[in-house]
Design a protein around this motif. Structure first.
Motif, PDB file in Angstrom:
ATOM      1  N   ALA A 124       0.804  -1.218   0.000  1.00 18.51           N
ATOM      2  CA  ALA A 124       0.000   0.000   0.000  1.00 18.51           C
ATOM      3  C   ALA A 124       0.835   1.265   0.000  1.00 18.51           C
ATOM      4  O   ALA A 124       0.312   2.350   0.195  1.00 18.51           O
ATOM      5  CB  ALA A 124      -0.922  -0.004   1.213  1.00 18.51           C
ATOM      6  N   VAL A 125       2.159   1.151  -0.230  1.00 17.21           N
ATOM      7  CA  VAL A 125       3.039   2.317  -0.209  1.00 17.21           C
ATOM      8  C   VAL A 125       3.708   2.478  -1.576  1.00 17.21           C
ATOM      9  O   VAL A 125       4.326   1.554  -2.101  1.00 17.21           O
ATOM     10  CB  VAL A 125       4.118   2.192   0.889  1.00 17.21           C
ATOM     11  CG1 VAL A 125       5.056   3.390   0.851  1.00 17.21           C
ATOM     12  CG2 VAL A 125       3.464   2.060   2.258  1.00 17.21           C
ATOM     13  N   VAL A 126       3.563   3.682  -2.144  1.00 20.49           N
ATOM     14  CA  VAL A 126       4.235   4.036  -3.398  1.00 20.49           C
ATOM     15  C   VAL A 126       5.330   5.033  -3.043  1.00 20.49           C
ATOM     16  O   VAL A 126       5.073   6.031  -2.373  1.00 20.49           O
ATOM     17  CB  VAL A 126       3.253   4.646  -4.420  1.00 20.49           C
ATOM     18  CG1 VAL A 126       3.985   5.032  -5.698  1.00 20.49           C
ATOM     19  CG2 VAL A 126       2.118   3.679  -4.713  1.00 20.49           C
ATOM     20  N   SER A 127       6.561   4.752  -3.490  1.00 20.01           N
ATOM     21  CA  SER A 127       7.708   5.604  -3.180  1.00 20.01           C
ATOM     22  C   SER A 127       8.291   6.199  -4.450  1.00 20.01           C
ATOM     23  O   SER A 127       8.363   5.538  -5.477  1.00 20.01           O
ATOM     24  CB  SER A 127       8.807   4.798  -2.484  1.00 20.01           C
ATOM     25  OG  SER A 127       8.334   4.233  -1.296  1.00 20.01           O
ATOM     26  N   VAL A 128       8.720   7.442  -4.335  1.00 19.21           N
ATOM     27  CA  VAL A 128       9.456   8.117  -5.405  1.00 19.21           C
ATOM     28  C   VAL A 128      10.779   8.547  -4.796  1.00 19.21           C
ATOM     29  O   VAL A 128      10.803   9.248  -3.780  1.00 19.21           O
ATOM     30  CB  VAL A 128       8.708   9.348  -5.944  1.00 19.21           C
ATOM     31  CG1 VAL A 128       9.500   9.996  -7.070  1.00 19.21           C
ATOM     32  CG2 VAL A 128       7.307   8.979  -6.397  1.00 19.21           C
ATOM     33  N   LYS A 129      11.869   8.120  -5.431  1.00 25.81           N
ATOM     34  CA  LYS A 129      13.200   8.457  -4.928  1.00 25.81           C
ATOM     35  C   LYS A 129      13.948   9.213  -6.015  1.00 25.81           C
ATOM     36  O   LYS A 129      13.857   8.890  -7.192  1.00 25.81           O
ATOM     37  CB  LYS A 129      13.964   7.190  -4.554  1.00 25.81           C
ATOM     38  CG  LYS A 129      13.264   6.393  -3.476  1.00 25.81           C
ATOM     39  CD  LYS A 129      13.960   5.075  -3.193  1.00 25.81           C
ATOM     40  CE  LYS A 129      13.178   4.306  -2.144  1.00 25.81           C
ATOM     41  NZ  LYS A 129      13.771   2.999  -1.868  1.00 25.81           N
ATOM     42  N   LEU A 130      14.688  10.221  -5.594  1.00 27.59           N
ATOM     43  CA  LEU A 130      15.452  11.055  -6.515  1.00 27.59           C
ATOM     44  C   LEU A 130      16.809  11.352  -5.900  1.00 27.59           C
ATOM     45  O   LEU A 130      16.890  11.714  -4.724  1.00 27.59           O
ATOM     46  CB  LEU A 130      14.713  12.376  -6.770  1.00 27.59           C
ATOM     47  CG  LEU A 130      15.482  13.481  -7.491  1.00 27.59           C
ATOM     48  CD1 LEU A 130      15.721  13.107  -8.946  1.00 27.59           C
ATOM     49  CD2 LEU A 130      14.741  14.798  -7.403  1.00 27.59           C
ATOM     50  N   THR A 131      17.850  11.186  -6.685  1.00 30.22           N
ATOM     51  CA  THR A 131      19.195  11.592  -6.302  1.00 30.22           C
ATOM     52  C   THR A 131      19.727  12.471  -7.424  1.00 30.22           C
ATOM     53  O   THR A 131      19.659  12.094  -8.592  1.00 30.22           O
ATOM     54  CB  THR A 131      20.110  10.354  -6.109  1.00 30.22           C
ATOM     55  OG1 THR A 131      19.563   9.549  -5.068  1.00 30.22           O
ATOM     56  CG2 THR A 131      21.512  10.765  -5.744  1.00 30.22           C
ATOM     57  N   HIS A 132      20.224  13.664  -7.048  1.00 29.63           N
ATOM     58  CA  HIS A 132      20.692  14.607  -8.075  1.00 29.63           C
ATOM     59  C   HIS A 132      21.794  15.487  -7.483  1.00 29.63           C
ATOM     60  O   HIS A 132      21.810  15.748  -6.275  1.00 29.63           O
ATOM     61  CB  HIS A 132      19.514  15.475  -8.540  1.00 29.63           C
ATOM     62  CG  HIS A 132      19.695  16.076  -9.887  1.00 29.63           C
ATOM     63  ND1 HIS A 132      19.665  15.348 -11.052  1.00 29.63           N
ATOM     64  CD2 HIS A 132      19.909  17.345 -10.270  1.00 29.63           C
ATOM     65  CE1 HIS A 132      19.839  16.141 -12.083  1.00 29.63           C
ATOM     66  NE2 HIS A 132      19.995  17.374 -11.628  1.00 29.63           N
ATOM     67  N   SER A 133      22.662  15.966  -8.322  1.00 26.07           N
ATOM     68  CA  SER A 133      23.719  16.881  -7.903  1.00 26.07           C
ATOM     69  C   SER A 133      23.107  18.152  -7.318  1.00 26.07           C
ATOM     70  O   SER A 133      22.213  18.752  -7.924  1.00 26.07           O
ATOM     71  CB  SER A 133      24.602  17.233  -9.101  1.00 26.07           C
ATOM     72  OG  SER A 133      25.285  18.441  -8.900  1.00 26.07           O
ATOM     73  N   ALA A 134      23.570  18.560  -6.142  1.00 29.30           N
ATOM     74  CA  ALA A 134      23.057  19.770  -5.507  1.00 29.30           C
ATOM     75  C   ALA A 134      23.322  20.995  -6.381  1.00 29.30           C
ATOM     76  O   ALA A 134      22.456  21.865  -6.515  1.00 29.30           O
ATOM     77  CB  ALA A 134      23.683  19.952  -4.126  1.00 29.30           C
ATOM     78  N   ARG A 135      24.474  21.065  -6.979  1.00 27.30           N
ATOM     79  CA  ARG A 135      24.808  22.208  -7.837  1.00 27.30           C
ATOM     80  C   ARG A 135      23.881  22.257  -9.055  1.00 27.30           C
ATOM     81  O   ARG A 135      23.348  23.314  -9.385  1.00 27.30           O
ATOM     82  CB  ARG A 135      26.264  22.117  -8.288  1.00 27.30           C
ATOM     83  CG  ARG A 135      26.671  23.300  -9.172  1.00 27.30           C
ATOM     84  CD  ARG A 135      28.121  23.279  -9.428  1.00 27.30           C
ATOM     85  NE  ARG A 135      28.757  23.458  -8.108  1.00 27.30           N
ATOM     86  CZ  ARG A 135      30.019  23.749  -7.932  1.00 27.30           C
ATOM     87  NH1 ARG A 135      30.805  23.894  -8.958  1.00 27.30           N
ATOM     88  NH2 ARG A 135      30.512  23.891  -6.733  1.00 27.30           N
ATOM     89  N   ALA A 136      23.677  21.108  -9.688  1.00 30.33           N
ATOM     90  CA  ALA A 136      22.798  21.063 -10.860  1.00 30.33           C
ATOM     91  C   ALA A 136      21.358  21.394 -10.465  1.00 30.33           C
ATOM     92  O   ALA A 136      20.659  22.099 -11.194  1.00 30.33           O
ATOM     93  CB  ALA A 136      22.868  19.690 -11.524  1.00 30.33           C
ATOM     94  N   LEU A 137      20.929  20.919  -9.304  1.00 28.12           N
ATOM     95  CA  LEU A 137      19.582  21.228  -8.828  1.00 28.12           C
ATOM     96  C   LEU A 137      19.440  22.726  -8.581  1.00 28.12           C
ATOM     97  O   LEU A 137      18.426  23.330  -8.931  1.00 28.12           O
ATOM     98  CB  LEU A 137      19.276  20.437  -7.560  1.00 28.12           C
ATOM     99  CG  LEU A 137      17.883  20.621  -6.970  1.00 28.12           C
ATOM    100  CD1 LEU A 137      16.806  20.231  -7.967  1.00 28.12           C
ATOM    101  CD2 LEU A 137      17.748  19.818  -5.688  1.00 28.12           C
ATOM    102  N   GLY A 138      20.450  23.341  -8.004  1.00 28.17           N
ATOM    103  CA  GLY A 138      20.442  24.784  -7.798  1.00 28.17           C
ATOM    104  C   GLY A 138      20.311  25.544  -9.108  1.00 28.17           C
ATOM    105  O   GLY A 138      19.580  26.539  -9.198  1.00 28.17           O
ATOM    106  N   GLU A 139      20.999  25.083 -10.143  1.00 29.15           N
ATOM    107  CA  GLU A 139      20.910  25.720 -11.463  1.00 29.15           C
ATOM    108  C   GLU A 139      19.520  25.559 -12.072  1.00 29.15           C
ATOM    109  O   GLU A 139      19.003  26.479 -12.701  1.00 29.15           O
ATOM    110  CB  GLU A 139      21.983  25.158 -12.406  1.00 29.15           C
ATOM    111  CG  GLU A 139      23.398  25.551 -12.023  1.00 29.15           C
ATOM    112  CD  GLU A 139      23.614  27.064 -12.039  1.00 29.15           C
ATOM    113  OE1 GLU A 139      23.132  27.740 -12.968  1.00 29.15           O
ATOM    114  OE2 GLU A 139      24.268  27.569 -11.108  1.00 29.15           O
TER     115      GLU A 139
END
Length: 135
Positions: free
Chosen positions: A92-107
Motif C-alpha cells: 500500500a506504499v508508493v515511493s518516489v526516490k530522486l538523487t541529483h547533484s546539488a549544484r545542478a539542482l540549484g541551477e
C-alpha cells in the motif's frame, strides 16, 4: 527537511469537487530531503488506501515523469530530474526516490525562477487585443 501528513485527500481538492487529485486515494504522505557531499536525495512515500489502488497511483506518477521526460527540449532541467526518479510500489506504499547533484539542482531552480520572473514581467494582466486605457 522532513514533512509528513495524514489524510491529504481531506486537504487538497478532491475529484468530488470537479478536479481529479492524485491524493484522492492516499491516507498518508511523507517527504524527506537531505544533502550529503554535494548530492541531494529525496524520498516521497504515499500510503494508499485502499491498497488495491497503489498501482493506479504509481501509474499516475510514472505518467507525470514521462511527460517531464518528453519536455526535454523545452525544459531540460526538469527532464534531468525526471530521468533520476525511481518509482517503487510495496503493498500500500508508493515511493518516489530522486538523487541529483546539488549544484545542478540549484541551477535548475535558478533557471525556473528566471523563466517565471520573465513570464510575469511580460504579462500586463489584460489581453493583447484589449483597447488602451483612456486618459
Amino acid at each position: 527537511l522532513i514533512a509528513a501528513g495524514v489524510k491529504p485527500s481531506e486537504t487538497v481538492v478532491s475529484a468530488d469537487a470537479g478536479q481529479p487529485s492524485m491524493f484522492q486515494n492516499t491516507d498518508s504522505v511523507s517527504l524527506a530531503i537531505w544533502e550529503t557531499a554535494g548530492t541531494v536525495d529525496m524520498v516521497m512515500r504515499l500510503g494508499v488506501d485502499p491498497s488495491e489502488n497503489a498501482g493506479q497511483v504509481e501509474q499516475i506518477i510514472r505518467g507525470m515523469i514521462a511527460f517531464a521526460l518528453l519536455s526535454k527540449d523545452q525544459n531540460p532541467g526538469l527532464a534531468a530530474l525526471a530521468q533520476n526518479c525511481v518509482v517503487e510500489s510495496d503493498g500500500a506504499v508508493v515511493s518516489v526516490k530522486l538523487t541529483h547533484s546539488a549544484r545542478a539542482l540549484g541551477e535548475i531552480i535558478k533557471a525556473a525562477r528566471q523563466k517565471k520572473s520573465g513570464e510575469n514581467a511580460g504579462h500586463s494582466g489584460k489581453p493583447a487585443d484589449a483597447a488602451p486605457a483612456q486618459p
